[in-house]
Design a protein around this motif. Sequence first.
Motif, PDB file in Angstrom:
ATOM      1  N   LEU A   1     -36.638  17.506 -13.596  1.00  0.00           N
ATOM      2  CA  LEU A   1     -36.329  18.390 -12.795  1.00  0.00           C
ATOM      3  C   LEU A   1     -37.271  19.295 -13.068  1.00  0.00           C
ATOM      4  O   LEU A   1     -37.887  19.955 -11.998  1.00  0.00           O
TER       5      LEU A   1
ATOM      6  N   GLY B   1     -33.544  15.574  -5.550  1.00  0.00           N
ATOM      7  CA  GLY B   1     -32.054  15.348  -4.709  1.00  0.00           C
ATOM      8  C   GLY B   1     -32.568  14.341  -3.727  1.00  0.00           C
ATOM      9  O   GLY B   1     -32.331  14.048  -2.583  1.00  0.00           O
ATOM     10  N   SER B   2     -34.436  13.697  -3.820  1.00  0.00           N
ATOM     11  CA  SER B   2     -34.897  12.851  -2.240  1.00  0.00           C
ATOM     12  C   SER B   2     -33.841  11.932  -2.042  1.00  0.00           C
ATOM     13  O   SER B   2     -33.938  11.766  -0.549  1.00  0.00           O
TER      14      SER B   2
ATOM     15  N   MET C   1     -22.086  14.480   4.661  1.00  0.00           N
ATOM     16  CA  MET C   1     -22.339  14.826   3.476  1.00  0.00           C
ATOM     17  C   MET C   1     -22.312  13.480   2.332  1.00  0.00           C
ATOM     18  O   MET C   1     -21.727  13.408   2.484  1.00  0.00           O
ATOM     19  N   GLY C   2     -23.057  14.644   0.892  1.00  0.00           N
ATOM     20  CA  GLY C   2     -22.658  13.563   0.229  1.00  0.00           C
ATOM     21  C   GLY C   2     -20.982  13.751  -0.264  1.00  0.00           C
ATOM     22  O   GLY C   2     -20.300  14.268  -0.065  1.00  0.00           O
TER      23      GLY C   2
HETATM   24  P1  NAD Z   1     -25.840  13.905  -2.240  1.00  0.00           P
HETATM   25  O1  NAD Z   1     -24.788  13.305  -3.593  1.00  0.00           O
HETATM   26  O2  NAD Z   1     -25.606  13.328  -1.010  1.00  0.00           O
HETATM   27  O3  NAD Z   1     -27.535  14.119  -2.758  1.00  0.00           O
HETATM   28  C1  NAD Z   1     -27.293  14.576  -4.947  1.00  0.00           C
HETATM   29  C2  NAD Z   1     -29.312  13.995  -5.123  1.00  0.00           C
HETATM   30  O4  NAD Z   1     -29.322  15.051  -6.137  1.00  0.00           O
HETATM   31  C3  NAD Z   1     -29.393  12.515  -4.384  1.00  0.00           C
HETATM   32  O5  NAD Z   1     -30.139  12.183  -4.738  1.00  0.00           O
HETATM   33  C4  NAD Z   1     -28.994  12.537  -5.985  1.00  0.00           C
HETATM   34  O6  NAD Z   1     -29.667  11.269  -6.473  1.00  0.00           O
HETATM   35  C5  NAD Z   1     -29.598  13.563  -7.299  1.00  0.00           C
HETATM   36  N1  NAD Z   1     -28.938  13.985  -8.297  1.00  0.00           N
HETATM   37  C6  NAD Z   1     -27.597  14.218  -8.467  1.00  0.00           C
HETATM   38  N2  NAD Z   1     -27.359  14.519  -9.710  1.00  0.00           N
HETATM   39  C7  NAD Z   1     -28.341  14.547 -10.295  1.00  0.00           C
HETATM   40  C8  NAD Z   1     -28.987  15.060 -11.582  1.00  0.00           C
HETATM   41  N3  NAD Z   1     -27.490  15.360 -12.617  1.00  0.00           N
HETATM   42  N4  NAD Z   1     -29.183  14.930 -12.049  1.00  0.00           N
HETATM   43  C9  NAD Z   1     -30.705  14.321 -10.625  1.00  0.00           C
HETATM   44  N5  NAD Z   1     -30.796  14.549  -9.569  1.00  0.00           N
HETATM   45  C10 NAD Z   1     -28.912  14.951  -9.589  1.00  0.00           C
HETATM   46  O7  NAD Z   1     -25.794  15.302  -2.073  1.00  0.00           O
HETATM   47  P2  NAD Z   1     -25.615  16.071  -0.804  1.00  0.00           P
HETATM   48  O8  NAD Z   1     -24.106  16.556  -0.256  1.00  0.00           O
HETATM   49  O9  NAD Z   1     -27.053  16.359  -0.472  1.00  0.00           O
HETATM   50  O10 NAD Z   1     -25.741  17.791  -1.333  1.00  0.00           O
HETATM   51  C11 NAD Z   1     -26.939  18.248  -2.261  1.00  0.00           C
HETATM   52  C12 NAD Z   1     -26.376  19.572  -2.934  1.00  0.00           C
HETATM   53  O11 NAD Z   1     -26.755  20.372  -1.110  1.00  0.00           O
HETATM   54  C13 NAD Z   1     -24.825  20.314  -2.883  1.00  0.00           C
HETATM   55  O12 NAD Z   1     -24.837  21.391  -3.845  1.00  0.00           O
HETATM   56  C14 NAD Z   1     -23.896  20.268  -1.493  1.00  0.00           C
HETATM   57  O13 NAD Z   1     -23.482  20.934  -1.309  1.00  0.00           O
HETATM   58  C15 NAD Z   1     -25.349  21.517  -0.722  1.00  0.00           C
HETATM   59  N6  NAD Z   1     -25.084  21.099   0.137  1.00  0.00           N
HETATM   60  C16 NAD Z   1     -25.120  20.001   0.964  1.00  0.00           C
HETATM   61  C17 NAD Z   1     -24.597  19.662   2.959  1.00  0.00           C
HETATM   62  C18 NAD Z   1     -24.606  18.590   3.030  1.00  0.00           C
HETATM   63  O14 NAD Z   1     -24.431  18.456   4.407  1.00  0.00           O
HETATM   64  N7  NAD Z   1     -24.944  17.520   2.671  1.00  0.00           N
HETATM   65  C19 NAD Z   1     -24.754  21.033   3.328  1.00  0.00           C
HETATM   66  C20 NAD Z   1     -24.936  22.292   2.411  1.00  0.00           C
HETATM   67  C21 NAD Z   1     -25.527  22.520   1.809  1.00  0.00           C
END
Ligand code: NAD
Length: 381
Positions: A80, A14-15, A199-200
């Motif tokens: 993955l 999820g880079s 965040m996302g």
């Molecule tokens: P995001 O939507 O910004 O990024 C998600 C990443 O995963 C993207 O690179 C996307 O291309 C990839 N991805 C999404 N669905 C996919 C799939 N089905 N198969 C393969 N790749 C996939 O999300 P985020 O905000 O970075 O959050 C990621 C995780 O981290 C979530 O579980 C979220 O709850 C957790 N989290 C995020 C934060 C934050 O500050 N963003 C803080 C704490 C926890």
Amino acid sequence: MTVLAAPKGVAVLGSTGSIGTTALRVLDRQRERFRVTALTANSNATLLREQARKFSPSFVGMVESQGDGDEEWKSGTEALVAAATRNDVDIVLNAIVGAAGLDATLAALEGGKRVALANKETLVIAGDLVRQACASGAGEVVPVDSEHSAILQCITGHPTAQVRRVVLTASGGPFRDWSAERLASATVEDALRHPTWRMGRKITIDSATLANKALEVIEAHFLFGLPYERIDVVVHPQSIVHSFVEFIDGSVLAQMSVPTMEIPVLYALTHPERVADEGVPAFDPVKISPMTYEAVNHERFPALRLGIAAGKAGGAAPAVFNAANECAVAAFLAGKIRFPDISRGIASALDKLSGMPADTREQLLAADATARRHVKEMFGC
Ligand code: NAD
Ligand code: MG
């Protein structure tokens, strides 16, 4: 003379997302300690290519989007898992959003890797399977979530038996002081305007409903082996204290920092060590004051109580809670349902499906799929 160990290989799943890009900023500053050996994403191919040029990993996976069909799920998951189990990977930073991150976590743990886990949904769906995978493969889970990183930083060196309770902090989200009437007509744009974190989209909506805090209570239960009665939540709008740990002698430790995910991401890579990082903003107690706390309003934010009840019920209930939430959030983001419908969808799915069998990965995924179908049928979307 100091001899530095060879850099550890890190796979960033999820880079291109919010956590993924944060992690790559941190890893770029820590090239002596870590080498990015695998990258995967399912969106933003241009950014993924740029990242690949910059870090030269040995594996790059553009994962197909997870749809409703089993085939798409499989193809994404296989890529993955392939990234997460490579020989040149020591640490898997799982920054995928949603249930799609489950198999990669399990495979990495069975392969003896450290999983730096942002993908909290993994633990909510299958906390027991994650524990079993750790036991059988000698892998370990280290949380990236800021609240759990805070707890880990406070309890490291203390047996869990000395912990009386933990208190997770919640910003309260953009709707903290909105009335129930106003919440009924909240727009997607309103819900995406988070006061303290960038965040996302999915986690930002979860923060607006407080479903995120429910996921985090369940996550804390599995990570630290604490019963639900010893996990509390308090609203702290400034997001400076990331959680409290109260010990049996009444002493309370808290971990604080300006709200940046760079600190918990780095700690998840280095725990129990701390390493120098000049990249994060300096801490200034005067600038961050005042810090305030308030009780959660469960009437306006029912998703939190629903999620905690699902955690306590155990079995399929947490997986149903998570899947119903994921599906309802997607429908809300697509403009198909209203904000309060998210928790209505979750409540209805839990009511009907909590009793489904939940002993194996297949049974949990069946509960997940049934909950998604239930929410779609309920709202006709
Ligand atoms: P995001 O939507 O910004 O990024 C998600 C990443 O995963 C993207 O690179 C996307 O291309 C990839 N991805 C999404 N669905 C996919 C799939 N089905 N198969 C393969 N790749 C996939 O999300 P985020 O905000 O970075 O959050 C990621 C995780 O981290 C979530 O579980 C979220 O709850 C957790 N989290 C995020 C934060 C934050 O500050 N963003 C803080 C704490 C926890
Ligand atoms: Mg969090």
